[in-house]
Design a protein around this motif. Structure first.
Motif, PDB file in Angstrom:
ATOM      1  N   GLN A  99      11.320  11.135  -4.562  1.00 57.49           N
ATOM      2  CA  GLN A  99      10.672   9.994  -5.191  1.00 57.49           C
ATOM      3  C   GLN A  99      10.337   8.919  -4.163  1.00 57.49           C
ATOM      4  O   GLN A  99       9.299   8.264  -4.256  1.00 57.49           O
ATOM      5  N   ALA A 100      11.194   8.742  -3.161  1.00 59.62           N
ATOM      6  CA  ALA A 100      10.923   7.771  -2.104  1.00 59.62           C
ATOM      7  C   ALA A 100       9.703   8.156  -1.285  1.00 59.62           C
ATOM      8  O   ALA A 100       9.039   7.290  -0.704  1.00 59.62           O
ATOM      9  N   GLU A 101       9.395   9.454  -1.238  1.00 63.73           N
ATOM     10  CA  GLU A 101       8.223   9.938  -0.498  1.00 63.73           C
ATOM     11  C   GLU A 101       6.968   9.955  -1.353  1.00 63.73           C
ATOM     12  O   GLU A 101       5.886  10.289  -0.871  1.00 63.73           O
ATOM     13  N   GLY A 102       7.094   9.635  -2.645  1.00 60.30           N
ATOM     14  CA  GLY A 102       5.939   9.642  -3.521  1.00 60.30           C
ATOM     15  C   GLY A 102       5.715  10.946  -4.253  1.00 60.30           C
ATOM     16  O   GLY A 102       4.705  11.100  -4.950  1.00 60.30           O
ATOM     17  N   VAL A 103       6.641  11.922  -4.114  1.00 65.83           N
ATOM     18  CA  VAL A 103       6.529  13.163  -4.867  1.00 65.83           C
ATOM     19  C   VAL A 103       6.862  12.870  -6.327  1.00 65.83           C
ATOM     20  O   VAL A 103       7.863  12.215  -6.619  1.00 65.83           O
ATOM     21  N   VAL A 104       6.010  13.344  -7.238  1.00 62.21           N
ATOM     22  CA  VAL A 104       6.221  13.061  -8.655  1.00 62.21           C
ATOM     23  C   VAL A 104       7.277  14.012  -9.203  1.00 62.21           C
ATOM     24  O   VAL A 104       7.140  15.232  -9.115  1.00 62.21           O
ATOM     25  N   MET A 129       0.404  17.738 -11.307  1.00 59.12           N
ATOM     26  CA  MET A 129       1.582  17.729 -12.173  1.00 59.12           C
ATOM     27  C   MET A 129       2.844  17.669 -11.301  1.00 59.12           C
ATOM     28  O   MET A 129       2.827  18.052 -10.147  1.00 59.12           O
ATOM     29  N   PRO A 130       3.951  17.230 -11.858  1.00 61.61           N
ATOM     30  CA  PRO A 130       5.182  17.078 -11.085  1.00 61.61           C
ATOM     31  C   PRO A 130       5.990  18.359 -11.035  1.00 61.61           C
ATOM     32  O   PRO A 130       5.687  19.345 -11.687  1.00 61.61           O
ATOM     33  N   ILE A 131       7.057  18.292 -10.226  1.00 69.06           N
ATOM     34  CA  ILE A 131       8.025  19.380 -10.184  1.00 69.06           C
ATOM     35  C   ILE A 131       9.193  19.006 -11.081  1.00 69.06           C
ATOM     36  O   ILE A 131       9.650  17.863 -11.108  1.00 69.06           O
ATOM     37  N   LYS A 132       9.660  19.981 -11.844  1.00 68.82           N
ATOM     38  CA  LYS A 132      10.815  19.783 -12.726  1.00 68.82           C
ATOM     39  C   LYS A 132      12.053  20.303 -12.024  1.00 68.82           C
ATOM     40  O   LYS A 132      12.147  21.487 -11.699  1.00 68.82           O
ATOM     41  N   ILE A 133      13.014  19.411 -11.778  1.00 69.99           N
ATOM     42  CA  ILE A 133      14.283  19.774 -11.163  1.00 69.99           C
ATOM     43  C   ILE A 133      15.393  19.085 -11.945  1.00 69.99           C
ATOM     44  O   ILE A 133      15.133  18.155 -12.712  1.00 69.99           O
ATOM     45  N   PRO A 134      16.646  19.519 -11.783  1.00 65.48           N
ATOM     46  CA  PRO A 134      17.738  18.883 -12.526  1.00 65.48           C
ATOM     47  C   PRO A 134      17.786  17.378 -12.316  1.00 65.48           C
ATOM     48  O   PRO A 134      17.539  16.873 -11.210  1.00 65.48           O
ATOM     49  N   GLN A 178      13.576  20.243   1.112  1.00 64.75           N
ATOM     50  CA  GLN A 178      12.409  20.756   1.819  1.00 64.75           C
ATOM     51  C   GLN A 178      11.543  21.632   0.915  1.00 64.75           C
ATOM     52  O   GLN A 178      10.311  21.487   0.873  1.00 64.75           O
ATOM     53  N   ILE A 179      12.176  22.543   0.192  1.00 61.08           N
ATOM     54  CA  ILE A 179      11.417  23.455  -0.656  1.00 61.08           C
ATOM     55  C   ILE A 179      10.839  22.724  -1.866  1.00 61.08           C
ATOM     56  O   ILE A 179       9.672  22.922  -2.236  1.00 61.08           O
ATOM     57  N   ALA A 180      11.634  21.843  -2.482  1.00 58.24           N
ATOM     58  CA  ALA A 180      11.139  21.106  -3.648  1.00 58.24           C
ATOM     59  C   ALA A 180       9.963  20.217  -3.276  1.00 58.24           C
ATOM     60  O   ALA A 180       9.022  20.042  -4.064  1.00 58.24           O
ATOM     61  N   ARG A 181       9.976  19.647  -2.087  1.00 57.58           N
ATOM     62  CA  ARG A 181       8.865  18.813  -1.629  1.00 57.58           C
ATOM     63  C   ARG A 181       7.562  19.610  -1.607  1.00 57.58           C
ATOM     64  O   ARG A 181       6.513  19.129  -2.058  1.00 57.58           O
ATOM     65  N   LEU A 182       7.619  20.827  -1.101  1.00 58.23           N
ATOM     66  CA  LEU A 182       6.407  21.634  -0.974  1.00 58.23           C
ATOM     67  C   LEU A 182       5.959  22.185  -2.322  1.00 58.23           C
ATOM     68  O   LEU A 182       4.756  22.255  -2.612  1.00 58.23           O
ATOM     69  N   LEU A 183       6.910  22.574  -3.169  1.00 54.45           N
ATOM     70  CA  LEU A 183       6.541  23.042  -4.503  1.00 54.45           C
ATOM     71  C   LEU A 183       5.998  21.896  -5.353  1.00 54.45           C
ATOM     72  O   LEU A 183       5.117  22.088  -6.193  1.00 54.45           O
ATOM     73  N   GLY A 184       6.521  20.686  -5.140  1.00 59.19           N
ATOM     74  CA  GLY A 184       6.140  19.550  -5.961  1.00 59.19           C
ATOM     75  C   GLY A 184       4.797  18.965  -5.626  1.00 59.19           C
ATOM     76  O   GLY A 184       4.305  18.099  -6.359  1.00 59.19           O
ATOM     77  N   ALA A 185       4.165  19.410  -4.540  1.00 58.03           N
ATOM     78  CA  ALA A 185       2.861  18.870  -4.159  1.00 58.03           C
ATOM     79  C   ALA A 185       1.707  19.533  -4.915  1.00 58.03           C
ATOM     80  O   ALA A 185       0.574  19.082  -4.819  1.00 58.03           O
TER      81      ALA A 185
END
Length: 309
Positions: A16-21, A1-6, A53-60
């Motif tokens: 998104q450029a890194e492929g994180v949903v 599932m993806p991460i929800k951010i503003p 940095q933090i959103a990337r790790l939470l979003g995985a």
């Protein structure tokens, strides 16, 4: 599932450029599931980089995560625009009646100062106390980890003779810990700090458990079950180029600045560094989030009540 951010957070495009949903707020409201709620109290100077940095790790994670950005109430950051802070951050005083499954407090560029001389120390102590009734699990990073261990256990910090700066090998001291599931016996983690917490200062009756350390630069990760917290003294969340940016910044002020240890190939700062910690950063966050998911109350209003019980 993806991460929800503003929707308009600058981190969106980078992730998104890194492929994180990424899940836009407008899409998330249509899903009939309870996302895990995470708060990030961001004390770092470069807030946008830290958010990413933090959103990337939470979003995985395969779980849906909702991230709220939080600031110290009366502290005005000097390195991030007021427009950005006003658009994406809420003061802790405005969220203190809310509950969170996970809560992260970052490092801050104040580590040489005595804790009590930091301008927002009283509010940070109030935040730490608040987490005991409004947060299911906490992750404190670098200076925040030192601050939390000092606040809850009276552990001092010590100024180092030289900055611990670079990428250092670490040891897995607790392979059976759910937080280190899948970890190698040894691995590399970035370090950037002027102070340290020492093993001999940990109270024997405090329930603190050392999960990671380094033979060269000491303690890295403590588990604090009594306070439902992990204390990470180093920077496993760093990007590949974060230490390089810090080195360039410091070398511009002082040409005798030492190269970060074990970071540039052959100690050649003209060559791009190789990231040797990315997979373990994702693994640590995934294990932490999974542990939260397995133990947090489904009714988020029961966080604090259920933990106390």
């Amino acid at each position: 599932m993806p991460i929800k951010i503003p929707d308009d957070l600058p981190a969106c495009a980078a992730l998104q450029a890194e492929g994180v949903v990424i899940m836009r707020e407008t899409d998330a409201v249509r899903q009939d599931i309870r996302p895990l709620r995470f708060g990030l109290l961001n004390l770092m100077p470069d807030k946008i980089r830290t958010e990413t940095q933090i959103a990337r790790l939470l979003g995985a994670t395969p779980l849906q995560v909702e991230l709220s950005l939080i600031r110290i109430t009366n502290h005005v950051p000097r390195n991030t625009s007021t427009d950005h802070m006003g658009a994406f951050y809420r003061a802790w005083e405005d969220v203190r009646r809310e509950t969170f499954d996970g809560f992260i407090v970052t490092g801050a560029p104040v580590e040489k100062m005595p804790f009590e001389e930091v301008s927002y120390w009283d509010e940070l102590c109030a935040v730490f106390d608040w987490t005991q009734s409004h947060v299911h699990s906490c992750l404190n990073i670098c200076w925040a980890a030192q601050a939390a261990v000092h606040h809850f256990h009276g552990v001092p910090k010590h100024i180092l003779p030289a900055k611990a700066f670079g990428v250092y090998r670490h040891r897995n001291l607790a392979p059976a810990s759910p937080y280190l599931r899948g970890f190698s016996d040894d691995f590399s983690i970035p370090v950037s700090r002027w102070t340290e917490v020492r093993r001999e200062d940990l109270p024997p009756d405090g329930g603190l458990r050392v999960l990671m350390d380094s033979p060269e630069i000491g303690l890295c990760l403590l588990e604090d079950p009594a306070h439902r917290s992990l204390h990470m003294f180093n920077h496993i969340e760093y990007d590949s180029d974060t230490l390089r940016n810090e080195y360039v910044r410091d070398a511009a002020k002082d040409e005798t600045t030492a190269l970060p240890h074990g970071y540039f190939p052959d100690d050649d700062p003209t060559r791009p560094p190789e990231n040797r910690w990315r997979s373990h950063a994702h693994l640590l966050f995934a294990n932490w989030i999974n542990q939260i998911y397995q133990t947090t109350p489904f009714d988020i209003a029961r966080i604090g009540q259920a933990d106390a019980a």
